[in-house]
Design a protein around this motif. Structure first.
Motif, PDB file in Angstrom:
ATOM      1  N   THR A  63      12.942   1.898   7.074  1.00 30.77           N
ATOM      2  CA  THR A  63      13.408   0.912   6.333  1.00 30.77           C
ATOM      3  C   THR A  63      11.844   0.010   6.148  1.00 30.77           C
ATOM      4  N   ARG A  64      10.876   0.177   6.497  1.00 28.61           N
ATOM      5  CA  ARG A  64       9.507  -0.424   6.381  1.00 28.61           C
ATOM      6  C   ARG A  64       9.012   0.136   4.984  1.00 28.61           C
ATOM      7  N   LEU A  65       9.537   1.223   4.467  1.00 30.50           N
ATOM      8  CA  LEU A  65       8.792   1.997   3.372  1.00 30.50           C
ATOM      9  C   LEU A  65       9.955   2.253   2.308  1.00 30.50           C
ATOM     10  N   LYS A  66       9.440   2.306   1.221  1.00 27.99           N
ATOM     11  CA  LYS A  66      10.291   2.845   0.067  1.00 27.99           C
ATOM     12  C   LYS A  66       9.813   4.140  -0.540  1.00 27.99           C
ATOM     13  N   THR A  67      10.612   5.406  -0.133  1.00 29.71           N
ATOM     14  CA  THR A  67      10.117   6.526  -0.472  1.00 29.71           C
ATOM     15  C   THR A  67      10.674   7.235  -1.648  1.00 29.71           C
ATOM     16  N   GLU A  68       9.794   8.154  -2.404  1.00 33.54           N
ATOM     17  CA  GLU A  68      10.236   8.881  -3.388  1.00 33.54           C
ATOM     18  C   GLU A  68       9.548  10.183  -3.099  1.00 33.54           C
ATOM     19  N   ILE A  69      10.290  11.407  -3.509  1.00 31.41           N
ATOM     20  CA  ILE A  69       9.800  12.764  -3.447  1.00 31.41           C
ATOM     21  C   ILE A  69       9.539  13.167  -4.836  1.00 31.41           C
ATOM     22  N   ILE A  70       8.371  13.648  -4.818  1.00 34.62           N
ATOM     23  CA  ILE A  70       7.884  13.929  -6.179  1.00 34.62           C
ATOM     24  C   ILE A  70       8.037  15.602  -6.405  1.00 34.62           C
ATOM     25  N   GLN A  71       8.761  16.083  -7.200  1.00 35.95           N
ATOM     26  CA  GLN A  71       8.929  17.478  -7.254  1.00 35.95           C
ATOM     27  C   GLN A  71       8.133  18.394  -8.327  1.00 35.95           C
ATOM     28  N   ALA A 119       5.270  13.500  -1.199  1.00 41.66           N
ATOM     29  CA  ALA A 119       5.995  12.232  -0.878  1.00 41.66           C
ATOM     30  C   ALA A 119       5.348  11.058  -1.002  1.00 41.66           C
ATOM     31  N   CYS A 120       5.879  10.032  -1.763  1.00 40.53           N
ATOM     32  CA  CYS A 120       5.059   8.708  -1.901  1.00 40.53           C
ATOM     33  C   CYS A 120       5.868   7.567  -1.371  1.00 40.53           C
ATOM     34  N   SER A 121       5.129   7.082  -0.536  1.00 44.72           N
ATOM     35  CA  SER A 121       5.920   5.938   0.344  1.00 44.72           C
ATOM     36  C   SER A 121       5.198   4.610   0.330  1.00 44.72           C
ATOM     37  N   LYS A 122       6.032   3.668  -0.341  1.00 45.05           N
ATOM     38  CA  LYS A 122       5.380   2.346  -0.434  1.00 45.05           C
ATOM     39  C   LYS A 122       5.569   1.296   0.767  1.00 45.05           C
ATOM     40  N   LYS A 123       4.754   0.740   1.353  1.00 46.59           N
ATOM     41  CA  LYS A 123       5.060  -0.052   2.473  1.00 46.59           C
ATOM     42  C   LYS A 123       5.466  -1.520   1.909  1.00 46.59           C
ATOM     43  N   LEU A 124       6.765  -1.709   2.382  1.00 45.09           N
ATOM     44  CA  LEU A 124       7.475  -3.029   1.829  1.00 45.09           C
ATOM     45  C   LEU A 124       6.892  -4.291   2.471  1.00 45.09           C
ATOM     46  N   GLY A 178       0.908  -1.352   0.026  1.00 44.99           N
ATOM     47  CA  GLY A 178       0.122  -0.008   0.041  1.00 44.99           C
ATOM     48  C   GLY A 178       0.716   1.349  -0.057  1.00 44.99           C
ATOM     49  N   ILE A 179       0.187   2.432  -0.279  1.00 45.81           N
ATOM     50  CA  ILE A 179       0.847   3.628  -0.282  1.00 45.81           C
ATOM     51  C   ILE A 179       0.574   4.671   0.582  1.00 45.81           C
ATOM     52  N   ILE A 180       1.420   5.631   1.131  1.00 48.85           N
ATOM     53  CA  ILE A 180       1.003   6.772   1.789  1.00 48.85           C
ATOM     54  C   ILE A 180       1.608   8.173   0.835  1.00 48.85           C
ATOM     55  N   ILE A 181       0.535   8.672   0.730  1.00 49.45           N
ATOM     56  CA  ILE A 181       1.132   9.966  -0.203  1.00 49.45           C
ATOM     57  C   ILE A 181       0.886  11.326   0.826  1.00 49.45           C
ATOM     58  N   LYS A 227       9.070  13.968   6.371  1.00 46.49           N
ATOM     59  CA  LYS A 227       9.787  13.595   5.213  1.00 46.49           C
ATOM     60  C   LYS A 227      10.985  12.972   5.737  1.00 46.49           C
ATOM     61  N   GLU A 228      11.971  13.380   6.550  1.00 45.57           N
ATOM     62  CA  GLU A 228      13.181  12.745   7.022  1.00 45.57           C
ATOM     63  C   GLU A 228      12.894  11.432   7.516  1.00 45.57           C
ATOM     64  N   ALA A 229      11.765  11.151   8.327  1.00 43.06           N
ATOM     65  CA  ALA A 229      11.073   9.985   8.840  1.00 43.06           C
ATOM     66  C   ALA A 229      10.934   8.852   7.772  1.00 43.06           C
ATOM     67  N   VAL A 230      10.219   9.258   6.771  1.00 45.46           N
ATOM     68  CA  VAL A 230       9.729   8.459   5.790  1.00 45.46           C
ATOM     69  C   VAL A 230      10.806   7.971   4.942  1.00 45.46           C
ATOM     70  N   LEU A 231      11.942   8.892   4.714  1.00 48.14           N
ATOM     71  CA  LEU A 231      13.096   8.678   3.936  1.00 48.14           C
ATOM     72  C   LEU A 231      14.088   7.670   4.504  1.00 48.14           C
ATOM     73  N   LYS A 232      13.990   7.578   5.709  1.00 50.85           N
ATOM     74  CA  LYS A 232      15.027   6.769   6.597  1.00 50.85           C
ATOM     75  C   LYS A 232      14.124   5.421   7.188  1.00 50.85           C
TER      76      LYS A 232
END
Ligand SMILES: C[S@@+](CC[C@H](N)C(=O)[O-])C[C@H]1O[C@@H](n2cnc3c(N)ncnc32)[C@H](O)[C@@H]1O
Length: 174
Positions: A155-163, A169-174, A132-135, A148-153
């Motif tokens: 490890t339960r998530l894979k996060t990309e920042i959309i400029q 921020a789009c974070s996928k739950k691994l 699932g994803i958190i946007i 932003k810092e929390a989702v980027l670090k």
């Protein structure tokens, strides 16, 4: 196409100073919905339902929370107009999110009080299904930096920042 249909609502919202997602980020969001096909979506921060109409446009069941009664009433009318399958919950998103069961949503869209994003992170991860994803909207705002810092670090998530504009921020739950 939903973004075309929302043109008037976008114009009116901007004129009235309602801080909606807008068309550019809305185009990205619609693409994400088409790509990931969520079935159950939770939104924190309904306003008048602009982003909710995009989130629910492909048939997902939308649950959306806002603390502002007048805006929620407007959202109710807009969801009816655009045939969105939505339930609006009136109240504090920080309290309401605690009531949802584990792994019950495919997507969480965070767009409310910026300093409170971080306080919803653990619950957002808890209620999301695997993959699932958190946007989160407005991710470059100073109030969202700890989120932003929390989702980027995390490890339960894979996060990309959309400029796009003030960012997502789009974070996928691994
Ligand atoms: C940026 S607007 C949402 C815009 C909407 N997502 C859109 O793009 O169409 C933020 C909303 O969060 C709501 N809000 C602020 N604090 C809140 C809280 N603690 N709980 C629930 N809603 C809150 C405000 O009333 C406002 O409508």
């Amino acid at each position: 196409m939903i973004l075309e249909q929302l043109k008037e609502l976008e114009k009116e919202s901007l004129q009235r100073g309602i801080p909606i997602l807008g068309r550019e980020k809305g185009t990205w969001l619609l693409q994400k919905i088409l790509e990931t096909k969520p079935i159950k979506i939770l939104e924190l921060g309904t306003a008048n339902g602009y982003s909710g109409c995009i989130l629910g446009s492909q048939g997902a069941k939308l649950t959306t929370i806002d603390i502002n009664k007048a805006l929620s009433e407007e959202a109710k009318n807009n969801f009816k107009t655009f045939k969105i399958n939505a339930t609006i919950l009136l109240g504090d998103a920080l309290e309401k999110i605690k009531k949802f069961q584990n792994k019950s949503f495919d997507l969480v869209f965070i767009d409310f009080a910026k300093k409170s994003y971080i306080k919803t992170l653990e619950d957002s991860i808890r209620i999301l299904k695997k993959n699932g994803i958190i946007i989160a909207d407005n991710i470059t705002f100073p109030g969202c930096q700890n989120y932003k810092e929390a989702v980027l670090k995390d490890t339960r998530l894979k996060t990309e920042i959309i400029q796009i504009k003030d960012g997502l921020a789009c974070s996928k739950k691994l």
